[in-house]
Design a protein around this motif. Structure first.
Motif, short mmCIF file in Angstrom:
data_model
loop_
_atom_site.label_atom_id
_atom_site.label_comp_id
_atom_site.label_asym_id
_atom_site.label_seq_id
_atom_site.Cartn_x
_atom_site.Cartn_y
_atom_site.Cartn_z
N GLY B 60 7.27 -6.86 -0.72
CA GLY B 60 6.36 -7.29 -1.78
C GLY B 60 6.17 -8.80 -1.78
O GLY B 60 5.05 -9.30 -1.94
N LEU B 61 7.26 -9.52 -1.60
CA LEU B 61 7.16 -11.00 -1.56
C LEU B 61 6.38 -11.47 -0.33
O LEU B 61 5.63 -12.44 -0.40
N ILE B 62 6.56 -10.76 0.77
CA ILE B 62 5.79 -11.13 1.99
C ILE B 62 4.30 -10.89 1.73
O ILE B 62 3.46 -11.74 2.07
N ALA B 63 3.96 -9.77 1.10
CA ALA B 63 2.55 -9.48 0.77
C ALA B 63 2.00 -10.54 -0.19
O ALA B 63 0.89 -11.07 0.01
N MET B 64 2.79 -10.87 -1.21
CA MET B 64 2.34 -11.85 -2.21
C MET B 64 2.15 -13.24 -1.56
O MET B 64 1.16 -13.93 -1.81
N THR B 65 3.08 -13.61 -0.70
CA THR B 65 2.99 -14.93 -0.04
C THR B 65 1.76 -15.00 0.86
O THR B 65 1.04 -16.01 0.87
N SER B 66 1.51 -13.93 1.60
CA SER B 66 0.32 -13.94 2.49
C SER B 66 -0.95 -14.00 1.65
O SER B 66 -1.91 -14.67 2.01
N MET B 67 -0.95 -13.33 0.49
CA MET B 67 -2.13 -13.36 -0.38
C MET B 67 -2.37 -14.77 -0.94
O MET B 67 -3.46 -15.33 -0.77
N THR B 68 -1.34 -15.33 -1.57
CA THR B 68 -1.55 -16.62 -2.26
C THR B 68 -1.86 -17.74 -1.27
O THR B 68 -2.72 -18.57 -1.53
N CYS B 180 0.93 -5.38 -8.99
CA CYS B 180 0.54 -4.49 -7.89
C CYS B 180 1.72 -3.97 -7.08
O CYS B 180 1.57 -3.64 -5.89
N GLY B 181 2.88 -3.94 -7.67
CA GLY B 181 4.01 -3.33 -6.99
C GLY B 181 4.86 -4.29 -6.20
O GLY B 181 5.63 -3.87 -5.34
N THR B 182 4.73 -5.58 -6.51
CA THR B 182 5.58 -6.56 -5.81
C THR B 182 7.01 -6.47 -6.32
O THR B 182 7.96 -6.44 -5.53
N PHE B 183 7.14 -6.40 -7.66
CA PHE B 183 8.49 -6.47 -8.26
C PHE B 183 9.01 -5.12 -8.73
O PHE B 183 10.20 -4.94 -8.87
N PHE B 184 8.07 -4.20 -9.06
CA PHE B 184 8.50 -2.87 -9.52
C PHE B 184 7.41 -1.87 -9.15
O PHE B 184 6.24 -2.25 -8.96
N PRO B 185 7.75 -0.59 -9.09
CA PRO B 185 6.76 0.42 -8.64
C PRO B 185 5.60 0.55 -9.61
O PRO B 185 5.80 0.49 -10.83
N PRO B 201 -6.38 -4.44 -4.04
CA PRO B 201 -5.95 -4.47 -2.63
C PRO B 201 -4.45 -4.72 -2.44
O PRO B 201 -3.84 -4.13 -1.55
N LEU B 202 -3.85 -5.58 -3.27
CA LEU B 202 -2.44 -5.91 -3.03
C LEU B 202 -1.54 -4.69 -3.21
O LEU B 202 -0.49 -4.59 -2.56
N THR B 203 -1.95 -3.76 -4.08
CA THR B 203 -1.18 -2.53 -4.27
C THR B 203 -1.04 -1.80 -2.93
O THR B 203 0.04 -1.31 -2.57
N HIS B 204 -2.14 -1.75 -2.20
CA HIS B 204 -2.13 -1.02 -0.93
C HIS B 204 -1.39 -1.79 0.16
O HIS B 204 -0.74 -1.19 1.01
N THR B 205 -1.48 -3.13 0.10
CA THR B 205 -0.71 -3.92 1.07
C THR B 205 0.78 -3.70 0.83
O THR B 205 1.55 -3.48 1.78
N ARG B 207 2.23 -1.11 -0.57
CA ARG B 207 2.60 0.26 -0.16
C ARG B 207 2.75 0.33 1.36
O ARG B 207 3.72 0.89 1.88
N LEU B 208 1.79 -0.27 2.08
CA LEU B 208 1.80 -0.18 3.54
C LEU B 208 2.92 -0.99 4.17
O LEU B 208 3.50 -0.59 5.18
N LEU B 209 3.24 -2.15 3.57
CA LEU B 209 4.32 -2.96 4.16
C LEU B 209 5.68 -2.30 3.93
O LEU B 209 6.61 -2.46 4.72
N ARG B 210 5.78 -1.51 2.83
CA ARG B 210 7.06 -0.82 2.57
C ARG B 210 7.21 0.43 3.45
O ARG B 210 8.29 0.74 3.90
N PHE B 211 6.08 1.12 3.65
CA PHE B 211 6.11 2.35 4.46
C PHE B 211 5.01 2.28 5.53
O PHE B 211 3.98 2.94 5.42
N PRO B 212 5.20 1.44 6.56
CA PRO B 212 4.13 1.25 7.57
C PRO B 212 4.11 2.38 8.61
O PRO B 212 4.38 2.14 9.79
#
Lengths: 280, 245
Positions: B60-68, B180-185, B201-205, B207-212
């Motif tokens: 989640g943090l990786i997704a958030m960092t890439s987004m920001t 969007c699911g960074t810190f909790f489901p 979109p971040l919700t899906h990122t 989800r996908l980064l956790r279960f790719p």
């Protein structure tokens, strides 16, 4: 001769403000054409439209027969723009600024062109210095050089010497006069009288968006008279336009206070046409 | 296409700023703070989705960092370049298309997003064993950077002041970072909010980064992310094509 720039009834309106009102011009190739007028006269708006940065509200403008609205890419290949504000990348070097601009214009032999320009602008020793370390005059010179990288057929110089000290201004005038020898068409906006008189083949005077006079500097001056008798009455400066020096002396002798006799300049033309001064 | 000089200019500026330590710190400050406060603080005490909280948090943090980072770089650079330094006007007056400008800017934003998330990913490899690094993981990371860099182009073009950019960030980016699911489901949110969140979109990122893994649900998420990317890209091109001062 076929005109390089043609505008027909060109206008731009921002809500209630008419920035440019029915400008019609024909500028032949190789001419230095000056747009003279006070701040807010419409000079920069005109440049923005001709350089595709702003769309006109009415009328048309063509550069080398390409319409600026319908064929903007063809127009952009022909022009070089030196804007009023210094919009160089201050965190990049002079070389990098020129290189990026050259690549945007897909210039071949870019390294050789940059070296040639840096020598022409006397900046070759600072090629790899960051632009933020440059003086105001050097940044202005680099801005003009950047506009020349693509070998433009038309060069737009929007207030190129604004805010510079007289010595640096003269250096830039010399640079612009050297450019004229290459046959490039130059559109120059200014509110400096001396600049317009010294550099321009023809001058269009703009006031409140309207073109109020258009001719060579000498012809514009000749239309209003040869000399000015300036007097100071009750703290208010007054200008009297006369035909020749003899008439000026005769007028001066009738004045109770001291007078200044000088030749007419474009500022006097502007005052005659509008009743206002060109500069504050 | 002539996007390279636009991309290269941004890279040169990025390289100059990278040399300043403060820049790297500011880019990674928030994710590091969350990683230390929540990841290491709660870390192994809280179990989540069959693993530790740190395992859950890291993707989640990786997704958030890439987004920001993708978004902020482009939105700020275009707003300031257009309104303050007026360097953006050089592109408009040069013989390049709106698509060239958008592609050059987006690629530059993606580089920054991948750089920042790459550092976090490197750190995460030491802290957690829950990351599934495969082709889809990296594909999603790249796609996420593209989506938010493209959104940055729209914000950069539509902002009328620097404050406007901050408003867009506060209304769109910050809520996504938290909900969007960074810190909790996402499933634990109230149903109405949950449906809105599932469209972002971040919700899906996340989800996908956790279960790719390649399955129907992943393909749906990938399709949605791609659609966001295409729409933002197209909007960016339209806005720049219509640009007039």
């Amino acid at each position: 001769m076929h005109a390089m720039i043609v505008t027909d009834n060109l206008g731009k309106q921002y809500q209630d403000l008419v920035a440019l009102d029915g400008l019609s011009l024909q500028i032949p190739p190789g001419e230095i054409f000056g747009l003279l007028g006070p701040n807010g006269a419409g000079k920069t708006t005109c440049i923005k439209i001709l350089t595709t940065l702003a769309r006109p509200s009415r009328g048309t403008a063509r550069i080398h027969d390409f319409d600026v609205v319908r064929q903007p890419l063809a127009v952009k290949k022909l022009i070089g723009v030196c804007p009023q504000e210094i919009n160089l990348d201050r965190e990049l070097t002079a070389y990098e600024n020129l290189w990026i601009y050259g690549r945007l214009h897909r210039m071949p032999d870019l390294a050789a062109r940059i070296a040639e320009l840096l020598t022409f602008g006397n900046l070759e020793e600072r090629a790899h210095s960051l632009v933020r370390e440059f003086s105001g005059g050097m940044q202005r010179r680099l801005l003009i050089l950047r506009a020349l990288v693509s070998r433009p057929r038309v060069l737009f110089l929007d207030e190129p010497t604004v805010g510079l000290d007289p010595q640096v201004r003269r250096q830039l005038w010399n640079l612009i006069q050297e450019l004229k020898l290459s046959g490039i068409t130059i559109i120059l906006t200014t509110h400096y009288i001396e600049e317009a008189e010294m550099l321009c083949d023809r001058v269009g005077i703009l006031n409140r968006g309207r073109l109020i006079a258009l001719d060579t500097p000498a012809a514009l001056v000749a239309k209003v008279g040869g000399y000015v008798v300036e007097t100071l009455n009750s703290g208010r400066r007054q200008y009297l336009l006369v035909r020749d020096k003899e008439e000026a002396y005769a007028r001066a002798q009738t004045e109770p206070t001291g007078v200044i006799i000088r030749q007419v300049n474009l500022e006097d033309v502007f005052i005659q046409l509008t009743g206002e001064r060109l500069t504050n | 296409m002539n996007w390279f000089p636009i991309f290269y200019r941004e890279l040169l500026l990025f390289r100059r700023r990278l040399l300043r330590l403060g820049y790297v710190v500011s880019a990674l400050f928030s994710p590091m703070l969350y990683l230390l406060a929540f990841g290491l603080g709660l870390g192994k005490r809280v179990a989540m989705s069959g693993g530790t909280y740190l395992d859950y948090l890291l993707p989640g943090l990786i997704a958030m960092t890439s987004m920001t980072n993708s978004y902020t770089w482009i939105a700020t650079s275009m707003t300031v370049g257009r309104l303050h330094f007026r360097t953006f006007q050089v592109y408009i007056q040069a013989p390049v298309t709106a698509a060239d400008i958008v592609v050059g800017q987006i690629l530059a934003g993606m580089v920054r997003g991948l750089f920042a998330s790459g550092i976090l990913l490197g750190l995460g490899l030491f802290l957690s064993t829950g990351l599934h690094l495969n082709l889809m993981f990296f594909l999603v990371l790249v796609l996420n950077c593209l989506v938010f860099a493209a959104f940055g182009v729209i914000v950069g073009m539509k902002s009328r002041s620097h404050e406007d950019t901050a408003t867009f960030t506060n209304f769109f980016i910050m809520p996504m970072a938290f909900f969007c699911g960074t810190f909790f489901p996402v499933d634990e949110m109230p149903w109405l909010l949950r449906d809105i969140i599932k469209a972002l979109p971040l919700t899906h990122t996340n989800r996908l980064l956790r279960f790719p893994f390649w399955n129907l649900e992943s393909l749906e998420s990938l399709a949605l992310l791609s659609a966001y990317g295409v729409v933002c890209l197209a909007l960016g091109i339209i806005i720049i094509r219509r640009y007039s001062e």
